[in-house]
Scaffold this active site. Structure first.
Site, PDB file in Angstrom:
ATOM      1  N   SER A 160     104.650  80.211 -34.068  1.00  0.00           N
ATOM      2  CA  SER A 160     105.900  79.445 -33.870  1.00  0.00           C
ATOM      3  C   SER A 160     106.898  80.182 -34.907  1.00  0.00           C
ATOM      4  CB  SER A 160     105.736  77.987 -34.271  1.00  0.00           C
ATOM      5  OG  SER A 160     105.038  77.379 -33.373  1.00  0.00           O
ATOM      6  N   GLY A 180     105.285  87.010 -21.168  1.00  0.00           N
ATOM      7  CA  GLY A 180     104.384  86.117 -21.117  1.00  0.00           C
ATOM      8  C   GLY A 180     104.391  84.765 -21.941  1.00  0.00           C
ATOM      9  N   GLU A 238     100.512  84.970 -28.424  1.00  0.00           N
ATOM     10  CA  GLU A 238     101.705  85.268 -28.227  1.00  0.00           C
ATOM     11  C   GLU A 238     102.986  85.240 -28.779  1.00  0.00           C
ATOM     12  OE1 GLU A 238     102.182  85.775 -24.069  1.00  0.00           O
ATOM     13  OE2 GLU A 238     100.277  85.404 -23.421  1.00  0.00           O
TER      14      GLU A 238
HETATM   15  C1  LIG Z   1      92.324  81.995 -28.401  1.00  0.00           C
HETATM   16  C2  LIG Z   1      93.071  83.229 -28.858  1.00  0.00           C
HETATM   17  C3  LIG Z   1      93.300  84.029 -27.802  1.00  0.00           C
HETATM   18  C4  LIG Z   1      94.013  85.381 -28.053  1.00  0.00           C
HETATM   19  N1  LIG Z   1      94.335  86.027 -26.972  1.00  0.00           N
HETATM   20  C5  LIG Z   1      94.685  87.373 -27.297  1.00  0.00           C
HETATM   21  C6  LIG Z   1      95.034  88.391 -26.185  1.00  0.00           C
HETATM   22  O1  LIG Z   1      94.368  88.270 -24.971  1.00  0.00           O
HETATM   23  N2  LIG Z   1      95.432  89.514 -26.849  1.00  0.00           N
HETATM   24  C7  LIG Z   1      95.848  89.807 -27.888  1.00  0.00           C
HETATM   25  O2  LIG Z   1      96.266  90.813 -27.948  1.00  0.00           O
HETATM   26  N3  LIG Z   1      95.794  88.681 -28.862  1.00  0.00           N
HETATM   27  C8  LIG Z   1      95.184  87.713 -28.703  1.00  0.00           C
HETATM   28  N4  LIG Z   1      95.189  86.627 -29.473  1.00  0.00           N
HETATM   29  C9  LIG Z   1      95.769  86.916 -30.659  1.00  0.00           C
HETATM   30  C10 LIG Z   1      96.861  86.184 -31.242  1.00  0.00           C
HETATM   31  O3  LIG Z   1      98.004  86.671 -30.444  1.00  0.00           O
HETATM   32  C11 LIG Z   1      97.072  86.494 -32.828  1.00  0.00           C
HETATM   33  O4  LIG Z   1      96.227  85.657 -33.452  1.00  0.00           O
HETATM   34  C12 LIG Z   1      98.671  85.854 -33.079  1.00  0.00           C
HETATM   35  O5  LIG Z   1      99.496  86.779 -32.744  1.00  0.00           O
HETATM   36  C13 LIG Z   1      98.716  85.733 -34.789  1.00  0.00           C
HETATM   37  O6  LIG Z   1      98.212  86.784 -35.406  1.00  0.00           O
HETATM   38  P1  LIG Z   1      97.104  86.406 -36.576  1.00  0.00           P
HETATM   39  O7  LIG Z   1      96.162  85.643 -36.265  1.00  0.00           O
HETATM   40  O8  LIG Z   1      96.871  87.658 -37.150  1.00  0.00           O
HETATM   41  O9  LIG Z   1      98.057  85.569 -37.659  1.00  0.00           O
HETATM   42  P2  LIG Z   1      98.934  86.166 -38.995  1.00  0.00           P
HETATM   43  O10 LIG Z   1      99.869  87.056 -38.384  1.00  0.00           O
HETATM   44  O11 LIG Z   1      98.039  86.499 -39.996  1.00  0.00           O
HETATM   45  O12 LIG Z   1      99.675  84.917 -39.118  1.00  0.00           O
HETATM   46  C14 LIG Z   1      99.286  83.862 -40.121  1.00  0.00           C
HETATM   47  C15 LIG Z   1     100.321  82.863 -40.441  1.00  0.00           C
HETATM   48  O13 LIG Z   1     101.409  83.798 -41.174  1.00  0.00           O
HETATM   49  C16 LIG Z   1     102.719  83.351 -40.559  1.00  0.00           C
HETATM   50  N5  LIG Z   1     103.318  84.515 -40.511  1.00  0.00           N
HETATM   51  C17 LIG Z   1     103.012  86.146 -40.316  1.00  0.00           C
HETATM   52  N6  LIG Z   1     104.047  86.946 -40.392  1.00  0.00           N
HETATM   53  C18 LIG Z   1     105.150  86.006 -40.605  1.00  0.00           C
HETATM   54  C19 LIG Z   1     106.706  86.379 -40.691  1.00  0.00           C
HETATM   55  N7  LIG Z   1     106.968  87.510 -40.827  1.00  0.00           N
HETATM   56  N8  LIG Z   1     107.237  85.390 -41.011  1.00  0.00           N
HETATM   57  C20 LIG Z   1     106.806  84.059 -41.202  1.00  0.00           C
HETATM   58  N9  LIG Z   1     105.579  83.611 -40.974  1.00  0.00           N
HETATM   59  C21 LIG Z   1     104.872  84.682 -40.856  1.00  0.00           C
HETATM   60  C22 LIG Z   1     102.275  83.198 -39.039  1.00  0.00           C
HETATM   61  O14 LIG Z   1     103.524  82.418 -38.564  1.00  0.00           O
HETATM   62  C23 LIG Z   1     100.877  82.391 -39.345  1.00  0.00           C
HETATM   63  O15 LIG Z   1     101.147  81.016 -39.508  1.00  0.00           O
HETATM   64  C24 LIG Z   1      94.610  85.584 -29.261  1.00  0.00           C
HETATM   65  C25 LIG Z   1      94.092  84.751 -30.383  1.00  0.00           C
HETATM   66  C26 LIG Z   1      93.484  83.575 -30.084  1.00  0.00           C
HETATM   67  C27 LIG Z   1      93.209  82.610 -31.252  1.00  0.00           C
END
Ligand SMILES: Cc1cc2nc3c(=O)[nH]c(=O)nc-3n(C[C@H](O)[C@H](O)[C@H](O)COP(=O)(O)OP(=O)(O)OC[C@H]3O[C@@H](n4cnc5c(N)ncnc54)[C@H](O)[C@@H]3O)c2cc1C
Length: 391
Positions: A376, A252, A373
């Site tokens: 970065s 994806g 997905e």
């Molecule tokens: C518009 C939109 C559409 C979406 N669509 C879908 C969908 O269809 N299905 C679905 O399942 N999800 C979906 N998502 C969810 C999306 O995949 C998640 O928001 C994304 O994976 C990041 O997770 P989080 O928001 O919890 O951020 P977090 O995991 O809390 O991350 C926050 C920050 O911490 C950093 N971070 C976290 N862990 C680490 C690590 N181990 N090492 C270094 N840095 C780290 C991240 O890089 C980021 O900068 C969507 C999100 C948005 C905003």
């Protein structure tokens, strides 16, 4: 001594077959004709009209890889990448609808579905049914397998309980691939994928997010309260949902690379047209060397992002390893999209900052590429792991 490559049978790396060229051009022409006039209104109202989605089905971009026996396009993953890029050049909100449908939902059903599941769902997905892919939760985004949604067995069938967040197509979808843990003691080895119909008892679509970009694409909360799912709706094996998630998301994210090159190309198209038109100091601003160099650099960025993205998609279709290439294409293309859209806003000057002109929207839309997905940082982890080992 240098040797010249005189083998003309080796085409340019981004060369398309005649069929691919026709397909891409027809999708772009559709987007230009049918979508472009509606972009501003859809962004303002945060909604895609159902008629437009029906036209996407008619165009054949909602079931690109589905075999013709099930009414699909019988085409390749690469075609899906071309469609997402061509749509995103005009409106990345439509790009993500098509991306999730093809590269996540249909991809998962094709790969993991039983014959019965394929017979039931593929003809619908090809003709009128939108899919959604529900993995993330409030407490589990990057750490997706820490999910709290549970699947409890009852008489051989399953009850789902929990809350998914940020689910693309949540408002429009009739089929949801939902990940839940059926055996929390087993950790990620309890995660299982389920095919869930809209309208299933105990399942409601909750709030729709009010977003910075890709506003017309719906992003919704899903609530499950003892939602009964028959055992026949387990996608793949019980406890193997983590594999379904990892493998579909690896693919994806090439689609997200395509969405990002579409955005960047769209912004570049606008910047070229505008700078040739807009006059300051008695001549078009495109005649100032500083502007020319900025545009030349942006075009170079887009070309490099396209090479990475097409290469990852070609590797995937050839059945070769593509994990590193997919992560590289996503991180690079999303950064290029941010840079090129930002430049386009600058080159439009004051007009770049107002909604009457198209580039502020693309600038807002680009940001999501570095988040969904796999953020970065997570892409960099994937690349580094291939290079350096470790976890
Ligand atoms: C518009 C939109 C559409 C979406 N669509 C879908 C969908 O269809 N299905 C679905 O399942 N999800 C979906 N998502 C969810 C999306 O995949 C998640 O928001 C994304 O994976 C990041 O997770 P989080 O928001 O919890 O951020 P977090 O995991 O809390 O991350 C926050 C920050 O911490 C950093 N971070 C976290 N862990 C680490 C690590 N181990 N090492 C270094 N840095 C780290 C991240 O890089 C980021 O900068 C969507 C999100 C948005 C905003």
């Amino acid at each position: 001594m240098t040797t010249q490559n005189t083998d003309v049978s080796v085409p340019a790396l981004t060369a398309l077959s005649e069929d691919e060229t026709l397909f891409r051009d027809s999708v772009y022409e559709f987007a230009d004709r049918e979508i472009r006039p509606l972009v501003r209104e859809m962004d303002d109202h945060a909604k895609i009209s159902r008629q437009l989605i029906d036209k996407l089905f008619d165009l054949g971009v909602m079931g690109i890889e589905i075999p013709d026996a099930f009414g699909g396009g019988n085409a390749t993953f690469f075609h899906a990448v071309l469609a997402v890029e061509a749509l995103s050049r005009v409106d990345p909100s439509l790009g993500v609808v098509v991306d999730v449908q093809n590269t996540l939902v249909i991809n998962a059903v094709l790969r993991w579905g039983t014959d019965d599941q394929k017979r039931t769902w593929l003809p619908k997905l090809a003709s009128n049914t939108i899919g959604a892919y529900a993995l993330s939760e409030a407490g589990s985004g990057s750490d997706a397998f820490a999910m709290a949604t549970r699947a409890t067995e009852r008489d051989g069938d399953w009850l789902l309980s929990g809350r998914k967040l940020w689910i693309t197509n949540g408002n429009e979808a009739d089929l949801f691939i939902v990940f839940a843990n059926a055996s929390p003691d087993a950790g990620y080895r309890g995660i299982t994928a389920f095919l869930v119909n809209r309208g299933c008892a105990g399942f409601t679509v909750g709030k729709k997010e009010d977003k910075l970009g890709i506003r017309a694409s719906s992003t919704c909360e899903l609530l499950f309260d003892d939602c009964p799912v028959p055992r026949a709706n387990v996608l793949g094996d019980v406890g193997k949902g983590y594999k379904v998630a990892i493998e579909t998301l690896n693919e994806g994210r090439i689609g997200i690379g395509a969405q990002m090159i579409g955005i960047a190309q769209g912004a570049l198209d606008h910047a070229i047209a505008y700078t040739k038109e807009r006059k300051q100091f008695g001549k078009p601003i495109a005649e100032f060397q500083a502007v020319r160099h900025q545009i030349a650099r942006a075009a170079t960025d887009v070309a490099a992002a396209r090479l990475l993205t097409y290469n990852a998609a070609r590797l995937r279709d050839a059945g070769q390893p593509f994990l590193t290439e997919a992560a590289m294409c996503k991180i690079f293309s999303s950064e290029v999209a941010e840079r090129v859209t930002s430049l386009a806003v600058n080159l439009f000057g004051g007009n770049g900052f107002v909604k009457e002109y198209p580039v502020e929207k693309l600038f807002r839309d680009a940001k999501i590429g570095q988040i969904y997905e796999g953020t970065s940082n997570l892409q960099l982890d994937t690349i580094a792991k291939q290079l350096l080992g470790g976890s």
